[in-house]
Write a protein that holds these residues in place. Sequence first.
Motif, PDB file in Angstrom:
ATOM      1  N   LEU A 605       0.818  -1.456  -0.088  1.00  0.00           N
ATOM      2  CA  LEU A 605      -0.264  -0.076  -0.112  1.00  0.00           C
ATOM      3  C   LEU A 605       0.789   1.321  -0.043  1.00  0.00           C
ATOM      4  O   LEU A 605       1.749   1.278   0.822  1.00  0.00           O
ATOM      5  N   ALA A 606       0.584   2.254  -0.856  1.00  0.00           N
ATOM      6  CA  ALA A 606       1.285   3.532  -0.908  1.00  0.00           C
ATOM      7  C   ALA A 606       1.257   4.320   0.455  1.00  0.00           C
ATOM      8  O   ALA A 606       2.057   5.036   0.638  1.00  0.00           O
ATOM      9  N   GLN A 607       0.087   4.127   0.951  1.00  0.00           N
ATOM     10  CA  GLN A 607      -0.247   5.368   1.874  1.00  0.00           C
ATOM     11  C   GLN A 607      -0.234   4.706   3.319  1.00  0.00           C
ATOM     12  O   GLN A 607      -0.474   5.080   4.509  1.00  0.00           O
ATOM     13  N   VAL A 635     -10.480  -9.303  -0.242  1.00  0.00           N
ATOM     14  CA  VAL A 635      -8.916  -9.158  -0.412  1.00  0.00           C
ATOM     15  C   VAL A 635      -8.691  -7.694  -0.533  1.00  0.00           C
ATOM     16  O   VAL A 635      -9.168  -7.079  -1.539  1.00  0.00           O
ATOM     17  N   VAL A 636      -7.687  -7.288   0.447  1.00  0.00           N
ATOM     18  CA  VAL A 636      -7.240  -5.688   0.068  1.00  0.00           C
ATOM     19  C   VAL A 636      -6.116  -5.774  -0.931  1.00  0.00           C
ATOM     20  O   VAL A 636      -5.019  -6.412  -0.303  1.00  0.00           O
ATOM     21  N   ALA A 637      -5.873  -5.460  -2.060  1.00  0.00           N
ATOM     22  CA  ALA A 637      -4.775  -5.755  -3.068  1.00  0.00           C
ATOM     23  C   ALA A 637      -4.148  -4.304  -3.308  1.00  0.00           C
ATOM     24  O   ALA A 637      -4.851  -3.444  -3.913  1.00  0.00           O
ATOM     25  N   GLY A 666      -7.596   2.380  -2.814  1.00  0.00           N
ATOM     26  CA  GLY A 666      -8.341   3.495  -2.784  1.00  0.00           C
ATOM     27  C   GLY A 666      -9.765   3.190  -2.227  1.00  0.00           C
ATOM     28  O   GLY A 666     -10.307   3.828  -1.116  1.00  0.00           O
ATOM     29  N   ALA A 667     -10.354   2.006  -2.350  1.00  0.00           N
ATOM     30  CA  ALA A 667     -11.494   1.562  -1.676  1.00  0.00           C
ATOM     31  C   ALA A 667     -11.315   1.373  -0.377  1.00  0.00           C
ATOM     32  O   ALA A 667     -12.195   1.612   0.529  1.00  0.00           O
ATOM     33  N   PHE A 668     -10.107   0.627  -0.043  1.00  0.00           N
ATOM     34  CA  PHE A 668     -10.094   0.483   1.472  1.00  0.00           C
ATOM     35  C   PHE A 668      -9.935   1.631   2.336  1.00  0.00           C
ATOM     36  O   PHE A 668     -10.402   1.761   3.018  1.00  0.00           O
ATOM     37  N   LEU A 669      -9.210   2.498   1.772  1.00  0.00           N
ATOM     38  CA  LEU A 669      -8.827   3.745   2.402  1.00  0.00           C
ATOM     39  C   LEU A 669     -10.158   4.599   2.597  1.00  0.00           C
ATOM     40  O   LEU A 669     -10.594   5.337   3.650  1.00  0.00           O
TER      41      LEU A 669
END
Length: 679
Positions: A605-607, A635-637, A666-669
């Motif tokens: 993850l970038a963030q 699944v968080v990809a 994005g959806a996860f954040l």
Amino acid sequence: MGLTFEEARDRVEALRREIEYHNRRYYTEDNPSISDADWDALMRELIHLESEYPELQSDTSPSQRVGAPVAAGFAKVEHEIPMLSLANAYSTEELLEFDRRVRQVIGRDVTYVCELKIDGLAVSLRYEQGKLIRGATRGDGDVGEDITQNIRTIRNVPLQLSEPVSLEVRGEAYMPKKAFALLNEQREASGEMPFANPRNAAAGSLRQLDPAIAASRRLGVIVYQLAQAESYPVEYHSEALEWVSRLGLPANGERKICRSIADVIAYIDEWAEKRHTLPYATDGMVIKVDSLALQQELGFTAKSPRWAIAYKYAAEQAETILRDIELSVGRTGAVTPTAVFDPVQLAGTTVSRASLHNEDLIRERDIRVGDVIVVQKAGDIIPEVIKSLADRRTFDYPTFAMPECCPQCGEPLRRLDGEVAWRCVNPSCPALIRESLIHFVSRDAMNIEGLGEQWIAILLEKGLIHTVADLYRLTKSDLLQLDRMGEKLADKLLDAIEQSKRNSLERLLFGLGIRHVGEKAAKTLAQAYGTMQNLMSATVDSLVTVPDVGPKMAESIAGYFATPGVQELIRDLEDLGLNMDYLGQRIEKVESPFTGKTIVLTGTLAQADRKTATAWIERLGGVITGSVSAKTDFVVAGEKAGSKLEKAQDLIRSGKNPSLQILDEGAFLQLVDAAGLRD
């Protein structure tokens, strides 16, 4: 007043150095210099500072040894260099023949290194730029299992070396004798079969999918080889061990350079009895050619190196007469049969008793009072009866049968489905009361220092206590009526009892002795529910959603707190001033689409780093697992998600898990931000 960032950074670094120092003293040198309570205080301070200053968090910090989320299975690891086993020798003649073969190839005498052979599980540790990146089992020698998360929980394994070098070492993971004995006591108390020896216990611990279990078992590792040592600035095996020791790795200090095979045999004889004094189990001596160049010249067979051999000490056994089978009642009501026999010498000590564990084992081995029996020490630690010599019976002695009633209180015994133990379920049984009180005051429970087994027995005999609540009603005048009790000791005991009232909830939960609830589970429950009242109100359905709590434990907890006598005891303890709250940091869950769902985190993850993302998922009520299956909900990809993402897509396409959802970063954040977790 809070610390500045620079002050916090310096304190965190100092705490990490101090904790790792004490880990080495405890696990490598068996010579602790501080108490467990003081060590816990250092760790709590470190965890607090790392949570207050997230930028100081590091995956090489000793605070990260608590274990990652439960894995769904172990990944396979292909060893770049095969992990071969050693050929064995059982006699002096075989050692002389090994030396003859070596000298025949080399053409001259050679120098050997002797190292005690640790009775454990062979493991491989890989470091890149000084950082631990992988731990693996031997497996079949070519392919092992990735047990990195479990290895990280072992406190004498450095997460970061003292120099940024890349290397692989091989070693033995072991369970110390004290930890082995304690684990078997706990298993028997909960109706489980004890481990046969420390090696089985270590292997069973490292092959747990939940690293928290490995973390609770106080394993150690001793390094015995630097892989591809010839690639490093060392010429001898002994030199390689000294180098890795300076890097912080726990190489065995019990080793010797021997100039001849005669010196080797003398060293083996020297340790034949002395090895029993060590804090870990050993079953032999490993002999290696010291020169790395000569090792290369000697080479390997298909199964083992030609430059090394393992001498195995003979298992020390003795014959004796079984005089009686006594029964004892533990704190959970388990009735344990114990063999009483004529004293014999085993592994350096005189023994006359050994646990027979349960009725099934006695019948299976046809052990009868009056028989000649063979006894030994399991892993040179715990006495055990190996067999009965039925052919030497001079009389048809009766077979053993567990009595129908408790030997302490006379109430009927019960054997629960799926268990091997018979139990007394009478809460008023004197044996249960005594053992429960001893457990309650013990170091890992309420830690009432100075109030040990003997004082508990005396207080019970005098009628001064009947339940754990009575401990908190004791007065100075009560204590002064006891023999050998002076004012100073009475004040000290009362101070310790008063101090225990301030313990965090998890210590009280563990001290109450709820079946199937160990020290780790008690802390997990305290974190999850926060207060005793919340936990007492929890349903079985609620309890099974807590990590580490399965249906069996959940039923036990709910049934325990539903008992009127228990409810009265908790009210008593609260009225007497005992703390009923968890004093550590709680993970407050937030309702979200993740609540109660199984989530796999894959890719980068970038963030957020993986630790932060995992914490967010847990706060969102999700349960992290390590692999994708038909039971996975999300699944968080992130970037470079790889095979886990591909498997998730295959499960959706094939219809095996059509409800599985794949979320990008994005959806996860968006879920994280909706819950305000990044504010």
